[in-house]
Write an enzyme that holds these catalytic residues in place. Structure first.
Site, PDB file in Angstrom:
ATOM      1  N   ASP A   1       0.805  -1.224   0.000  1.00  0.00           N
ATOM      2  CA  ASP A   1       0.000   0.000   0.000  1.00  0.00           C
ATOM      3  C   ASP A   1       0.838   1.275   0.000  1.00  0.00           C
ATOM      4  O   ASP A   1       0.443   2.289   0.567  1.00  0.00           O
ATOM      5  CB  ASP A   1      -0.966   0.021   1.202  1.00  0.00           C
ATOM      6  CG  ASP A   1      -1.850  -1.211   1.214  1.00  0.00           C
ATOM      7  OD1 ASP A   1      -2.255  -1.646   0.131  1.00  0.00           O
ATOM      8  OD2 ASP A   1      -2.125  -1.737   2.309  1.00  0.00           O
TER       9      ASP A   1
ATOM     10  N   LYS B   1       2.046   2.071  -5.139  1.00  0.00           N
ATOM     11  CA  LYS B   1       2.703   1.527  -6.336  1.00  0.00           C
ATOM     12  C   LYS B   1       1.847   1.713  -7.588  1.00  0.00           C
ATOM     13  O   LYS B   1       2.360   2.042  -8.652  1.00  0.00           O
ATOM     14  CB  LYS B   1       2.975   0.020  -6.150  1.00  0.00           C
ATOM     15  CG  LYS B   1       3.936  -0.281  -5.013  1.00  0.00           C
ATOM     16  CD  LYS B   1       4.108  -1.785  -4.813  1.00  0.00           C
ATOM     17  CE  LYS B   1       2.877  -2.488  -4.293  1.00  0.00           C
ATOM     18  NZ  LYS B   1       2.531  -2.178  -2.900  1.00  0.00           N
TER      19      LYS B   1
ATOM     20  N   GLY C   1      -4.131  -4.506  -4.217  1.00  0.00           N
ATOM     21  CA  GLY C   1      -5.183  -3.551  -4.550  1.00  0.00           C
ATOM     22  C   GLY C   1      -4.524  -2.248  -4.961  1.00  0.00           C
ATOM     23  O   GLY C   1      -4.100  -1.482  -4.120  1.00  0.00           O
ATOM     24  N   HIS C   2      -4.400  -2.035  -6.261  1.00  0.00           N
ATOM     25  CA  HIS C   2      -3.670  -0.865  -6.748  1.00  0.00           C
ATOM     26  C   HIS C   2      -4.648   0.186  -7.265  1.00  0.00           C
ATOM     27  O   HIS C   2      -5.352  -0.027  -8.240  1.00  0.00           O
ATOM     28  CB  HIS C   2      -2.653  -1.289  -7.812  1.00  0.00           C
ATOM     29  CG  HIS C   2      -1.608  -2.216  -7.254  1.00  0.00           C
ATOM     30  ND1 HIS C   2      -0.751  -2.948  -8.032  1.00  0.00           N
ATOM     31  CD2 HIS C   2      -1.282  -2.509  -5.977  1.00  0.00           C
ATOM     32  CE1 HIS C   2       0.042  -3.658  -7.253  1.00  0.00           C
ATOM     33  NE2 HIS C   2      -0.256  -3.415  -5.998  1.00  0.00           N
TER      34      HIS C   2
HETATM   35  P1  IMO Z   1      -0.643  -4.202  -2.378  1.00  0.00           P
HETATM   36  O1  IMO Z   1      -0.111  -4.761  -3.667  1.00  0.00           O
HETATM   37  C1  IMO Z   1      -1.109  -4.569   1.915  1.00  0.00           C
HETATM   38  C2  IMO Z   1      -1.073  -8.632   3.626  1.00  0.00           C
HETATM   39  C3  IMO Z   1      -2.351  -9.109   4.266  1.00  0.00           C
HETATM   40  C4  IMO Z   1      -1.800 -10.066   5.318  1.00  0.00           C
HETATM   41  C5  IMO Z   1      -0.611 -10.693   4.607  1.00  0.00           C
HETATM   42  C6  IMO Z   1      -0.903 -12.050   3.993  1.00  0.00           C
HETATM   43  O2  IMO Z   1      -1.952  -3.506  -2.505  1.00  0.00           O
HETATM   44  O3  IMO Z   1       0.389  -3.382  -1.695  1.00  0.00           O
HETATM   45  P2  IMO Z   1      -2.263 -12.787   1.816  1.00  0.00           P
HETATM   46  O4  IMO Z   1      -3.700 -12.578   1.469  1.00  0.00           O
HETATM   47  O5  IMO Z   1      -1.316 -12.207   0.845  1.00  0.00           O
HETATM   48  O6  IMO Z   1      -1.942 -14.224   2.154  1.00  0.00           O
HETATM   49  O7  IMO Z   1      -2.087 -11.991   3.225  1.00  0.00           O
HETATM   50  O8  IMO Z   1      -0.228  -9.774   3.592  1.00  0.00           O
HETATM   51  N1  IMO Z   1      -1.209  -8.143   2.228  1.00  0.00           N
HETATM   52  C7  IMO Z   1      -1.187  -6.852   1.852  1.00  0.00           C
HETATM   53  N2  IMO Z   1      -1.119  -5.731   2.591  1.00  0.00           N
HETATM   54  N3  IMO Z   1      -1.119  -4.470   0.566  1.00  0.00           N
HETATM   55  C8  IMO Z   1      -1.131  -5.591  -0.201  1.00  0.00           C
HETATM   56  O9  IMO Z   1      -0.971  -5.539  -1.522  1.00  0.00           O
HETATM   57  C9  IMO Z   1      -1.222  -6.853   0.448  1.00  0.00           C
HETATM   58  N4  IMO Z   1      -1.300  -8.130   0.023  1.00  0.00           N
HETATM   59  C10 IMO Z   1      -1.277  -8.908   1.111  1.00  0.00           C
HETATM   60  O10 IMO Z   1      -3.064  -8.049   4.847  1.00  0.00           O
HETATM   61  O11 IMO Z   1      -1.287  -9.334   6.405  1.00  0.00           O
HETATM   62 MG    MG Z   2      -3.192  -2.960  -0.954  1.00  0.00          MG
END
Ligand code: IMO
Ligand code: MG
Length: 418
Positions: A13, A16, A40-41
């Protein structure tokens, strides 16, 4: 430079999507190498908000081809939804989405198992860890296996039987999965037109000297090897995953951009030394609209952790930093940066020495003055208030990497080059 990668430097988050969107104009290819619908972009263009989960943010530029590499785990239902939603917004994707034949597939079973077991980590519930687990256990299916509907059906039946035999799900859960499986088979069939040998596509593009942008999802501190294990995602979210996830030589990346938020956030569980569980944390959450783009969960907020960020720079080999959401800090009279940890009477400056006992680290802060309102109206980084310049310079000094750009708002135009 022809091959540029954009990597999250914190717990995801970092912004990106917005930066990749900005860098995509002029790119020939934008490629993702890991993760799946857990990402989630968010990209905002002329007041219109696009939230992308699996398709690289480059899709919003009409001449860009988007590669979904074999290191990803693809959810067919979610991907078809995403494509439909782009079409609904007038985006033509014809010939522009190339899905690796070797990407692994997230099935409804993975999602069900993630929902049942993911609470400890606080996963996104998208089946990510379970799909990667099947990949590592050599039980997975890949996009290429979607071609033969008959064998796909056989696979699903066999995998469900194994799940019941091994106690991964109970028979009572089967009826609820039935509709999801129907939907899954339907979406899988629709995905066939996107299948491509993306390794050859990437290697040929590199050989031609095409302009290629590689989009990381999640962040370095969520990387399964480098992050705060076990509170991580299940893929190599750092730059280390690029070569394996796209099938390109490790030396092919010419420029590595690290995205860091001007403060820190984390969704889900796990240690977070600079977390603010007070009014200041709440203020950061509100001013920064810190709610997950995938699950809507509130993000935990805290001060910038330079110990962790320096580790991300060093392990990834980051050449330059984009510092995002600088405008959010204008609400604060004074700001803090964590420059070290205290543990057992000892000072620790090295994140790698602390990562396995991060919950015991007490942050040591340096205080800096805030800069007040008005930053989001700027069009030139030279006009940033002195206090903001000092804040950025201190981050550069602690991380030993230049901050080349700052972002000061959600719009495409609100990225300033320094
Ligand atoms: P972006 O690309 C923030 C976190 C989840 C959890 C851990 C494992 O938007 O930056 P998962 O579902 O991947 O097995 O969860 O990783 N998590 C993220 N946190 N941004 C994300 O993606 C994330 N993708 C997974 O909250 O703590
Ligand atoms: Mg995210």
């Amino acid at each position: 430079m022809p091959v540029t990668a954009v990597i999250g430097g914190q717990w995801g988050d970092e912004g990106k999507g917005k930066i990749v969107d900005a860098l995509s104009s002029g790119a020939d290819i934008v490629a993702r190498y890991q993760g799946g619908a857990n990402a989630g972009h968010t990209v905002i263009i002329n007041d219109k908000t696009f939230i992308l989960h699996q398709i690289p943010s480059g899709i919003l530029h009409e001449n860009v081809r988007c590669v979904l590499g074999h290191g990803m785990v693809i959810d067919p239902v979610s991907l078809i939804d995403e494509i439909d939603s782009l079409h609904g917004n007038g985006i033509d994707t014809t010939g522009r989405i190339l899905l690796s034949t070797h990407a692994h597939i997230v099935t409804p079973l993975h999602r069900a198992m993630d929902r049942a077991t993911g609470q400890v980590i606080g996963t996104t519930g998208r089946g990510i860890g379970l799909a990667y687990s099947d990949k590592a256990r050599r039980l997975g299916i890949r996009a290429v296996d979607l071609i033969d509907a008959g064998s796909l059906g056989d696979y699903i039946r066999k995998r469900l039987k194994l799940a019941i035999d091994q106690g991964e799900i109970t028979e009572a859960e089967l009826p609820a999965l039935k509709d999801d499986i129907e939907q899954f088979l339907h979406a899988s069939n629709k995905l066939l037109e996107y299948l491509a040998d993306t390794v050859s596509v990437m290697l040929e593009a590199i050989a031609r000297g095409d302009s290629i942008l590689i989009e990381g999802a999640q962040g370095t501190l969520l990387d399964v090897d480098l992050g705060t294990y076990p509170y991580v995602t299940s893929s190599s979210a750092s730059a280390s995953g690029i070569a394996a996830g796209l099938g390109i030589p490790a030396r092919s990346v010419d420029r590595l951009i690290g995205i860091f938020k001007a403060y820190a956030t984390r969704v889900g569980n796990g240690p977070f030394p600079t977390e603010l569980e007070d009014r200041t944390g709440e203020q950061l959450q509100n001013s920064g609209a810190e709610f997950g783009a995938t699950t809507g969960r509130p993000r935990r907020c805290g001060w910038f952790d330079a110990v962790a960020a320096r580790y991300a720079c060093r392990t990834n080999g980051i050449d330059e930093i984009y510092l995002s959401k600088l405008d959010v800090l204008e609400k604060f009279d004074s700001l803090k940066i964590c420059t070290g940890y205290r543990w057992n009477g000892e000072m620790i400056n090295d994140f790698s020495a602390a990562v396995h006992k991060l919950d015991k680290m007490e942050p040591i802060y340096e205080e800096l003055p805030g800069w007040g309102a008005g930053v989001s109206q700027l069009t030139d980084a030279n006009d940033l208030p002195d206090q903001a310049k000092t804040y950025i310079a201190r981050i550069e000094e602690l991380l030993e990497v230049p901050v080349s750009h700052v972002s000061i708002g959600a719009e495409r135009s609100q990225i300033l080059k320094r």
